[in-house]
Design a protein around this motif. Structure first.
Motif, short mmCIF file in Angstrom:
data_model
loop_
_atom_site.label_atom_id
_atom_site.label_comp_id
_atom_site.label_asym_id
_atom_site.label_seq_id
_atom_site.Cartn_x
_atom_site.Cartn_y
_atom_site.Cartn_z
N GLY A 1 -2.16 1.52 20.49
CA GLY A 1 -3.02 2.67 21.32
C GLY A 1 -3.60 3.43 20.34
N VAL A 2 -4.95 4.20 20.65
CA VAL A 2 -5.59 5.33 20.22
C VAL A 2 -6.78 5.91 20.83
CG1 VAL A 2 -7.43 4.81 18.47
CG2 VAL A 2 -5.24 5.94 17.84
N VAL A 3 -6.71 6.98 21.43
CA VAL A 3 -8.22 7.85 21.45
C VAL A 3 -8.73 8.15 22.93
CG1 VAL A 3 -10.34 7.95 20.65
CG2 VAL A 3 -8.86 6.45 19.62
N THR A 4 -9.72 8.99 22.61
CA THR A 4 -10.64 9.23 24.17
C THR A 4 -11.76 10.19 23.57
OG1 THR A 4 -10.71 10.33 26.20
CG2 THR A 4 -9.27 11.31 24.41
N ALA A 5 -12.57 9.91 24.34
CA ALA A 5 -13.97 10.91 24.28
C ALA A 5 -13.32 12.19 24.99
CB ALA A 5 -15.15 10.25 25.02
N GLY A 6 -14.21 13.25 24.51
CA GLY A 6 -13.99 14.61 25.12
C GLY A 6 -13.43 15.71 24.41
N ALA A 7 -12.36 15.02 23.84
CA ALA A 7 -11.34 16.12 22.81
C ALA A 7 -11.60 15.70 21.50
CB ALA A 7 -9.89 15.80 23.51
N PRO A 8 -11.62 16.86 20.80
CA PRO A 8 -11.87 16.63 19.27
C PRO A 8 -10.62 16.03 18.71
CG PRO A 8 -12.06 19.10 19.82
CD PRO A 8 -11.51 18.37 20.98
N ALA B 1 -16.94 0.87 11.14
CA ALA B 1 -18.21 0.37 10.27
C ALA B 1 -19.24 0.10 11.30
CB ALA B 1 -17.64 -0.79 9.66
N ILE B 2 -18.91 -0.71 12.40
CA ILE B 2 -19.89 -1.25 13.46
C ILE B 2 -20.86 0.31 13.88
CG2 ILE B 2 -20.50 -1.85 15.81
CD1 ILE B 2 -20.14 -4.09 13.83
N LEU B 3 -20.10 1.40 14.24
CA LEU B 3 -20.56 2.22 14.84
C LEU B 3 -21.54 3.37 13.76
CD1 LEU B 3 -17.95 3.70 17.43
CD2 LEU B 3 -19.94 2.22 17.70
N GLN B 4 -21.20 3.25 12.63
CA GLN B 4 -21.84 3.80 11.49
C GLN B 4 -23.22 3.24 11.39
OE1 GLN B 4 -19.43 3.38 8.01
NE2 GLN B 4 -18.60 5.51 8.10
N LEU B 5 -23.19 1.86 11.43
CA LEU B 5 -24.47 1.04 11.55
C LEU B 5 -25.62 1.39 12.84
CD1 LEU B 5 -23.11 -2.17 9.83
CD2 LEU B 5 -24.60 -0.18 8.87
N ALA C 1 -7.52 9.96 9.64
CA ALA C 1 -7.48 10.77 11.03
C ALA C 1 -8.64 12.09 11.31
CB ALA C 1 -5.99 11.09 11.38
N HIS C 2 -8.47 12.92 10.25
CA HIS C 2 -9.20 13.92 10.25
C HIS C 2 -10.64 13.69 10.11
CE1 HIS C 2 -6.38 17.42 10.12
NE2 HIS C 2 -5.66 16.76 9.67
N ALA C 3 -10.96 12.67 9.33
CA ALA C 3 -12.46 12.17 9.06
C ALA C 3 -12.85 11.67 10.41
CB ALA C 3 -12.28 11.35 7.79
N LEU C 4 -12.06 10.99 11.25
CA LEU C 4 -12.83 10.75 12.24
C LEU C 4 -13.38 11.85 13.49
CD1 LEU C 4 -10.19 8.15 13.55
CD2 LEU C 4 -12.64 7.56 12.89
N GLY C 5 -12.88 13.04 13.12
CA GLY C 5 -13.18 14.07 14.09
C GLY C 5 -14.04 15.34 13.33
N GLY D 1 -17.04 14.67 11.56
CA GLY D 1 -18.18 14.29 10.84
C GLY D 1 -18.44 13.58 9.69
N THR D 2 -17.08 13.23 9.06
CA THR D 2 -17.27 12.76 7.81
C THR D 2 -17.54 11.25 7.77
OG1 THR D 2 -15.58 14.15 6.78
CG2 THR D 2 -16.04 11.87 5.53
N LEU D 3 -16.92 10.41 9.03
CA LEU D 3 -17.29 9.23 9.07
C LEU D 3 -18.51 8.86 10.11
CD1 LEU D 3 -13.74 7.66 9.12
CD2 LEU D 3 -15.42 7.49 7.29
N LEU D 4 -18.22 9.64 11.40
CA LEU D 4 -19.42 9.55 12.56
C LEU D 4 -19.61 10.81 12.89
CD1 LEU D 4 -17.25 6.63 14.27
CD2 LEU D 4 -19.42 6.27 13.27
N ASP D 5 -20.98 10.99 13.35
CA ASP D 5 -21.37 12.02 14.02
C ASP D 5 -20.59 12.13 15.39
OD1 ASP D 5 -23.16 12.52 12.05
OD2 ASP D 5 -24.92 11.90 13.30
#
Length: 418
Positions: free
Chosen positions: A24-31, A124-128, A315-319, A321-325
Motif C-alpha cells: 500500500g501507499v498514498v492519497t491526494a489531498g494531504a502533503p 516516471a510516467i507522470l513526469q512525462l 519519500a520527501h521528494a514525492l511531496g 516538488g523535487t519529483l512532481l509538481d
C-alpha cells in the motif's frame, strides 16, 4: 521480477520474506510529508495528536525492542529506519551483508527492492505527462508498436498504472540465468508483447499483471528516448540525492561491499547466498524455484536497489516538488480503485486509512529479499524496513504492523492488510 500480491489477498499467508507482496501507499489531498515546525521537530506540538512523536518509536521503545529481539533470535537481518520530519529518530542494522567476506549490514547498505521499486515507473510516467509528452488517456498503441490490436487500441496508460488493464502475462521462466542487460530487456519486452487481454480494461482485478509494469516502462523509453534504467537513475535517483541507489547488475551484487546479499532458505532448512548459488531455488510455493540472483539486472519497470536513507529522501521528494509538481503528486497518490473498507489502489501503490490517517506504503520481496517503505503524511513520519534473509516464523508484514502500531496506535494485526 518478484511475486507481487494483489488486492484483498491475505498477505500474512503470502509473505515469509521470500513470497512477498505489495502492501500500500498514498492519497491526494494531504502533503506527503507534514510541514510541521521544521526539520528535527520531535516533541509534541500540542496542535494535534497526529503531530506527537510516539514514545514507542524512540530508541528503546517497543518497536526498537521488537526488531532487536527478532535479530537476536536469528529472525531478522537488515536495516530498519524511522524518520520524523526529516530527522532520523531510529536507525538499526543487524546481520551480515556478505557472510563470506564478513561484511555487516549498516545504514549505507543497499538492498534489493523487488516490488518496492515499482512506483518508480509510475513517477516516471507522470513526469512525462507533466511535461506534456504523453497523456494518461493515451492507449498502448499511441506510443508502441507490435502489440495485439485489442491491447493497442483498448488499454491506456491509466489502466496500466491503476492495475485495471485486464492483461494476463505468460508464465515466467524462473530457471533462466541472464547474462546481460540486453538479454533481460529483450526477454521482458517479448513477454509483454505476448500478454493477452483477458478482462475488460478499467475493471478492477485481484491479480497482478507483470505486463502492466513492463509496458509502462517501454512507454517511458519510447517517449524519453533512453533506457528505463537510465531514465530512473537520472530523473529519480539523481534528483533525490539517492547516491546509494541504482539498478545494480549481478556482477556488482557479487563484488560491491555496499550491497546486501540475499540469504535464501532451502527445502532442507539450510540457508545459502542466492547470488553465489544460482543453481538453487526457493521451495516456497509462492515463488517456487526462484532465485533473484539469476537476473542480470531487474526487469524494466521493476526492482532496483536502495539504502534506507535514500528511500527517506525519495519519500520527501514525492511531496516537496523535487519529483512532481504538487498537482501531479496528487494524481500519483489519489485513490483510484476501492480494494477494501479502508484500502484503495493508486498509481503503482495501494493506499490505506489506518486509525484515522493515511498510510502510504509499498513492499516487495523475493527469496532472501524483503523491502518496505511507508509514509505517514499527517504526522511527517517515514519508515523503512530492508531485509536480506528468509524467515519461516516472521513475515515482513508482521514488522510493518509493529511499525505502524508504534506510529498510529493501530493494532499491529491490521496495519498492513487490505
Amino acid at each position: 521480477m518478484d511475486f507481487d500480491s494483489a488486492r484483498g489477498i491475505d498477505r500474512r499467508r503470502l509473505v515469509k520474506w521470500g513470497g512477498l507482496a505489495a502492501a500500500g501507499v498514498v492519497t491526494a489531498g494531504a502533503p506527503l510529508v507534514s510541514p510541521g515546525t521544521g526539520h528535527g521537530d520531535s516533541a509534541p506540538t500540542g496542535s494535534s495528536g497526529h503531530d506527537q512523536m510516539p514514545r514507542d518509536t524512540l530508541p528503546g521503545g517497543a518497536y526498537d525492542r521488537y526488531v532487536a529481539q527478532l535479530a537476536a533470535a536469528g529472525k531478522f537481518s537488515g536495516v530498519v529506519l524511522l524518520s520524523h520530519r526529516g530527522r532520523t529518530v531510529l536507525s538499526r542494522s543487524y546481520g551480515m551483508a556478505d557472510q563470506e567476506k564478513g561484511i555487516r549490514n549498516h545504514e549505507g547498505t543497499a538492498f534489493s527492492l523487488s516490488s518496492a521499486g515499482k512506483p518508480f515507473h509510475a513517477v516516471a510516467i507522470l513526469q512525462l505527462a507533466q511535461q506534456g509528452k504523453l497523456r494518461l488517456s493515451d492507449t498502448v498503441g499511441t506510443h508502441l508498436t507490435g502489440f495485439a490490436t485489442d491491447i493497442a487500441h483498448q488499454v491506456n496508460i491509466h489502466h496500466l498504472l491503476s492495475g485495471t488493464s485486464g492483461l494476463d502475462s505468460p508464465d515466467e521462466d524462473v530457471q533462466r540465468v541472464f547474462q546481460s542487460r540486453d538479454e533481460v530487456h529483450e526477454y521482458y519486452e517479448q513477454r509483454a508483447r505476448q500478454a493477452k487481454l483477458v478482462g475488460v480494461p478499467g475493471t478492477p482485478t485481484t491479480t497482478h499483471a507483470e505486463a502492466e509494469v513492463t509496458i509502462s516502462a517501454l512507454i517511458v523509453e519510447a517517449v524519453a528516448g533512453t533506457t528505463y534504467w537510465d531514465y530512473i537513475q537520472e530523473n529519480i535517483f539523481k534528483r533525490c540525492g539517492m547516491t546509494g541507489s541504482a539498478f545494480y547488475t549481478r556482477p556488482q551484487w557479487l563484488t560491491d561491499k555496499h550491497i546486501a546479499h540475499p540469504y535464501m532458505k532451502l527445502a532442507d532448512g539450510s540457508v545459502v547466498d542466492a547470488i553465489r548459488n544460482l543453481d538453487k531455488g526457493s521451495p516456497s510455493p509462492y515463488v517456487l524455484g526462484k532465485n533473484p540472483g539469476r537476473a542480470f539486472i531487474d526487469a524494466p519497470g521493476d526492482g532496483g536497489f536502495a539504502t534506507a536513507p535514500d528511500l527517506v529522501r525519495f519519500a520527501h521528494a514525492l511531496g516537496d516538488g523535487t519529483l512532481l509538481d504538487r498537482p501531479w503528486a496528487d494524481v500519483l497518490t489519489g485513490a483510484k480503485i476501492p480494494h477494501g473498507p479502508t484500502s484503495f489502489g493508486a498509481y503503482g501503490i495501494p493506499i490505506k486509512i489506518v486509525n484515522g490517517q493515511w498510510m502510504y506504503q509499498r513492499a516487495g520481496g523475493n527469496p532472501g529479499v524483503g523491502a518496505n517503505w511507508s509514509i505517514y503524511p499527517y504526522s511527517g513520519w517515514v519508515g523503512v524496513i530492508l531485509t536480506n534473509g528468509d524467515s519461516d516464523s516472521v513475515s515482513l508484514v508482521d514488522i510493518i504492523g509493529q511499525q505502524t502500531q508504534a506510529i498510529t496506535g493501530a493494532p499491529a494485526g491490521g496495519a498492513a492488510g487490505g
